[in-house]
Write a protein that holds these residues in place. Structure first.
Motif, short mmCIF file in Angstrom:
data_model
loop_
_atom_site.label_atom_id
_atom_site.label_comp_id
_atom_site.label_asym_id
_atom_site.label_seq_id
_atom_site.Cartn_x
_atom_site.Cartn_y
_atom_site.Cartn_z
N UNK A 445 0.78 -1.23 0.00
CA UNK A 445 0.00 0.00 0.00
C UNK A 445 0.82 1.29 0.00
N UNK A 446 2.11 1.20 -0.16
CA UNK A 446 2.91 2.41 -0.33
C UNK A 446 4.17 2.06 -1.11
N UNK A 447 4.75 3.07 -1.69
CA UNK A 447 5.98 2.90 -2.47
C UNK A 447 7.16 3.36 -1.63
N UNK A 448 7.99 2.44 -1.17
CA UNK A 448 9.11 2.84 -0.28
C UNK A 448 10.08 3.80 -0.95
N UNK A 449 10.14 3.79 -2.29
CA UNK A 449 11.06 4.69 -2.98
C UNK A 449 10.63 6.14 -2.85
N UNK A 450 9.35 6.35 -2.56
CA UNK A 450 8.85 7.71 -2.42
C UNK A 450 8.96 8.24 -1.00
N UNK A 451 9.41 7.39 -0.10
CA UNK A 451 9.51 7.80 1.31
C UNK A 451 10.92 8.30 1.58
N UNK A 452 11.02 9.46 2.20
CA UNK A 452 12.32 10.06 2.48
C UNK A 452 13.06 9.25 3.54
N UNK A 453 14.32 8.97 3.28
CA UNK A 453 15.13 8.26 4.25
C UNK A 453 15.37 9.14 5.48
N UNK A 454 15.26 8.54 6.64
CA UNK A 454 15.48 9.28 7.88
C UNK A 454 14.29 10.09 8.34
N UNK A 455 13.14 9.98 7.63
CA UNK A 455 11.94 10.71 8.04
C UNK A 455 11.48 10.21 9.40
N UNK A 456 10.96 11.13 10.22
CA UNK A 456 10.55 10.75 11.57
C UNK A 456 9.28 9.92 11.59
N UNK A 457 8.44 10.05 10.56
CA UNK A 457 7.19 9.29 10.51
C UNK A 457 7.32 8.18 9.47
#
Length: 540
Positions: A445-457
Motif C-alpha cells: 500500500x505504499x511505495x518505499x522509494x517515495x519515502x524520504x530516508x530518515x523521516x521521523x514518521x
C-alpha cells in the motif's frame, strides 16, 4: 511558563498552604508506613509516610508558607538521603552529646523565666512514672514489665528523640534509639532540676552541664550503590540515552510517542538538570501542555505522563542510576467527565457508505499505493478488526496459504505481538489475492522509494492517516466517531452475532488476553478460519 522548584500547594477550600512530597521510589519500601519529624514554623510535626508526605504549613500567608515549605522540604530530602545510607549506630559519646542538646535547649532557653519550682518538680515526677511504666497509654497495654516500661519511655521521650534526630538528619538503628531514649530521659530530668533551682532563685554554676560532650556528627556511611553522574543531564540528554538503550526493545511507534512527549518536556525545562526536577515541575509541564499547547488531559495522562514516568523509571535502574527519583510517578491531571453521545462502532448506513466508496475507488497509475490502500484496507479491517496501520504495513509476501486457507501475517502491531489472520472468503471473491500476487514482493500500500530516508514518521503511519483522511472526507461519519478505528468495534460486535467465541474474536482482532491463563489459549489458524466462515458478509 517559568520552571519553579518544589513549592507549597494551597487548599482551595480553606486557603491553608500544605507541604506535599512523594517519598523517592528507591526507598519507598523502607519508609512507607513509618513517620518523619519535620520542622513547621517554630515547632516540629510528626507526619505519617504514605504515598505522599502531607503536612499543613499552618498559614494562609503565601510568603510565610514559602519559607516554612523550604525548611520542611529540605529536611525531608536530607532524611530520604539518610534512609538511602541505612540506619547508623551512634557511639556512647555521640548519644550523650545528642541528649545534651536537649538539656541545653531547655535549660538555656527557659532559664531566664522558668516559672514556679513546682512545675519542674512535677516534670521530674512524670518522667519517673514513665520510666516505671506508669505513663500514658503504655500502662494500659498487656506485656512483660520490660515491654511496658519501654513503651512508656517511648511515649514520653520518643518525640524529643525524633526532633533531635531530625535536626541532625539522622536515621539510627534500634539499639542506638534505645540508648538515646534513656539518655534523653536523664537529660530531661537534669534540665528540669536546673530549671526548678532557677525558679527558686538559684543560678549557681550547674555541674550537670559539664557532663555532656560536644556533638560531633558521625561520618557519612559510604554509599555502595553506583554514584550519580557528575555532569549535568538535561531532559533531552536523558531521553536520548533511553532511546539508544531501547532501540531493540521498544517498538518504533512507542519511541516516536515518547520522543514527542520528551521533546515538549525538554523545551519546558530547558537546560535544567533532570535530577533537580520535582513532581511539581512535572505537574507544571503537564498543565502547560493542557493550557498552552491545547493537549487534552486524557492524552497527557495516557501519553505524556506515561512516557515521562517510564523513562525516569528506566533511569533509576541499579545498573544505570542516572536519577534517584521518579518525579512523574503517580501524577495525573483531572479529566473532565465526557458523556459519550453515541457508540464507537459504525452504524449500518455508515459502513455501507465507506465500503461502497472503497469498492468504487478508481486506481490511478501513479504508483503511490494510496488508491490501493483506500480500496482494500477498509474491507480488510471490516473482516478482521485489524488497525488500519497494521494493514498498511503489509507486504505481498504476507499474503499466503496456510492449512488450505488464505491468511495475512500482521507483523507490525500496536502490542508488538505479530499475528496471523485468515482472510474472509468475500475478500478472496473480490480479488484481493490477485491484487497481492500482482505486487510479487514489497509493501502493498505504499511505495518505499517515495519515502524520504530518515523521516521521523514511517510510511505505513503516513498511509494510515491518509486513509483516515479519505474516510473522513466522505462526510458520512460524525466527528465523534474515529474514521478507521471504528472497524475494531464493528467487527467484534458483528462477531458476537455470529456466535464467535470471545477468544476467537480477540485472537483475530489482536486484543490482549484478560488473564495469564487466557494467554495460554492461542487458537490455531484452522480454528480461526472455521469461525470466520460464520461471520456475516457486508452487503453493500
Amino acid at each position: 511558563m517559568a520552571l519553579s522548584m518544589a513549592r507549597p500547594s494551597r487548599d482551595k477550600k480553606t486557603g491553608v498552604w500544605y507541604l506535599r512530597q512523594r517519598p523517592p521510589a528507591d526507598i519507598k519500601a523502607k519508609v512507607l508506613g513509618g513517620s518523619v519529624t519535620i520542622p513547621i514554623g517554630d515547632g516540629f510535626r510528626v507526619i505519617k509516610v504514605g504515598e505522599t508526605v502531607e503536612a499543613s504549613l499552618g498559614t494562609k500567608d503565601a510568603n510565610v508558607a514559602k519559607e516554612r515549605h523550604a525548611q520542611a522540604d529540605a529536611t525531608l530530602r536530607k532524611l530520604w538521603e539518610a534512609h538511602r545510607h541505612g540506619p547508623q549506630r551512634l557511639t556512647q559519646k555521640q548519644v550523650q552529646a545528642l541528649a545534651g542538646k536537649l538539656y541545653f535547649l531547655l535549660a538555656e532557653t527557659m532559664g531566664d523565666d522558668p516559672g514556679r519550682p513546682e512545675t519542674w518538680l512535677n516534670v521530674i515526677i512524670t518522667n519517673a512514672k514513665a520510666k516505671a511504666g506508669r505513663f500514658g497509654r503504655a500502662q494500659l497495654r498487656f506485656g512483660t514489665e520490660s515491654e511496658i516500661k519501654a513503651a512508656a519511655i517511648e511515649e514520653r521521650f520518643g518525640g524529643w528523640v525524633d526532633i533531635l534526630l531530625s535536626k541532625e538528619n539522622l536515621v539510627v538503628d534500634s539499639e542506638t534509639r534505645t540508648r538515646l531514649l534513656n539518655a534523653v530521659a536523664f537529660s530531661f530530668d537534669a534540665a528540669a532540676l536546673r530549671l526548678a533551682k532557677n525558679a527558686d532563685g538559684d543560678y549557681s554554676p550547674d555541674a550537670a552541664a559539664s557532663r555532656f560532650p560536644a556533638w560531633e556528627a558521625p561520618l557519612a556511611v559510604p554509599d555502595k550503590t553506583p554514584s550519580l553522574p557528575k555532569d549535568k543531564i538535561t531532559a533531552w540528554d536523558l531521553f536520548e540515552r533511553w532511546e539508544k538503550a531501547n532501540q531493540e526493545m521498544k517498538s518504533e511507534g512507542t519511541i516516536k510517542r515518547y520522543r514527542a512527549s520528551w521533546r515538549s518536556l525538554s523545551a519546558f525545562t530547558k537546560d535544567k538538570d533532570v535530577r533537580a526536577l520535582t513532581g511539581d515541575d512535572i505537574h507544571e509541564w503537564a498543565v502547560d501542555r493542557r493550557d498552552r499547547e491545547s493537549v487534552s488531559p486524557k492524552s497527557i495522562n495516557q501519553n505524556d505522563l506515561v512516557a515521562a514516568s517510564s523513562v525516569f523509571k528506566w533511569a533509576m535502574g541499579r545498573e544505570r542510576r542516572l536519577v534517584t527519583d521518579n518525579p512523574a510517578a503517580g501524577l495525573s491531571l483531572d479529566e473532565p467527565r465526557v458523556t459519550s453521545k453515541r457508540e464507537k462502532t459504525f452504524r449500518e448506513k455508515e459502513w455501507k457508505a465507506i465500503l461502497t466508496a472503497a469498492s468504487n475507488v478508481v486506481i490511478r497509475d501513479d504508483n503511490s499505493g494510496l488508491d490501493h490502500a483506500c480500496r482494500w484496507t477498509p474491507w480488510l479491517a471490516a473482516y478482521s478488526g485489524a488497525r488500519i496501520r497494521e494493514l498498511c504495513f503489509l507486504d505481498a509476501e504476507d499474503i499466503r496459504m496456510e492449512e488450505g486457507t488464505w491468511v495475512m501475517d500482521l507483523r507490525q502491531t500496536k502490542t508488538g505481538k505479530a499475528r496471523t489472520v485468515p482472510l474472509h472468503e468475500h475478500l478472496v471473491e473480490q480479488g484481493f489475492i490477485e491484487f497481492a500476487q500482482s505486487k510479487r514482493k514489497g509493501p502493498l500500500f505504499y511505495n518505499p522509494k517515495r519515502h524520504k530516508k530518515g523521516a521521523s514518521t514511517p510510511p505505513d503511519e503516513i498511509r494510515a492517516q491518509e486513509v483516515a483522511d479519505w474516510v473522513r472526507g466522505l462526510g458520512v461519519l460524525p466527528t465523534t466517531v474515529a474514521p478507521t478505528h471504528g472497524w475494531r468495534g464493528t467487527f467484534k460486535t458483528r462477531a458476537i452475532g455470529a456466535d464467535m467465541d470471545v477468544r476467537i474474536r480477540d485472537a483475530i482482532a489482536g486484543h490482549s488476553a484478560r488473564s495469564v491463563a487466557r494467554d495460554y489459549e492461542q487458537p490455531p489458524v484452522g480454528m480461526l478460519a472455521e469461525a470466520l466462515k460464520r461471520f456475516p458478509r457486508y452487503e453493500t
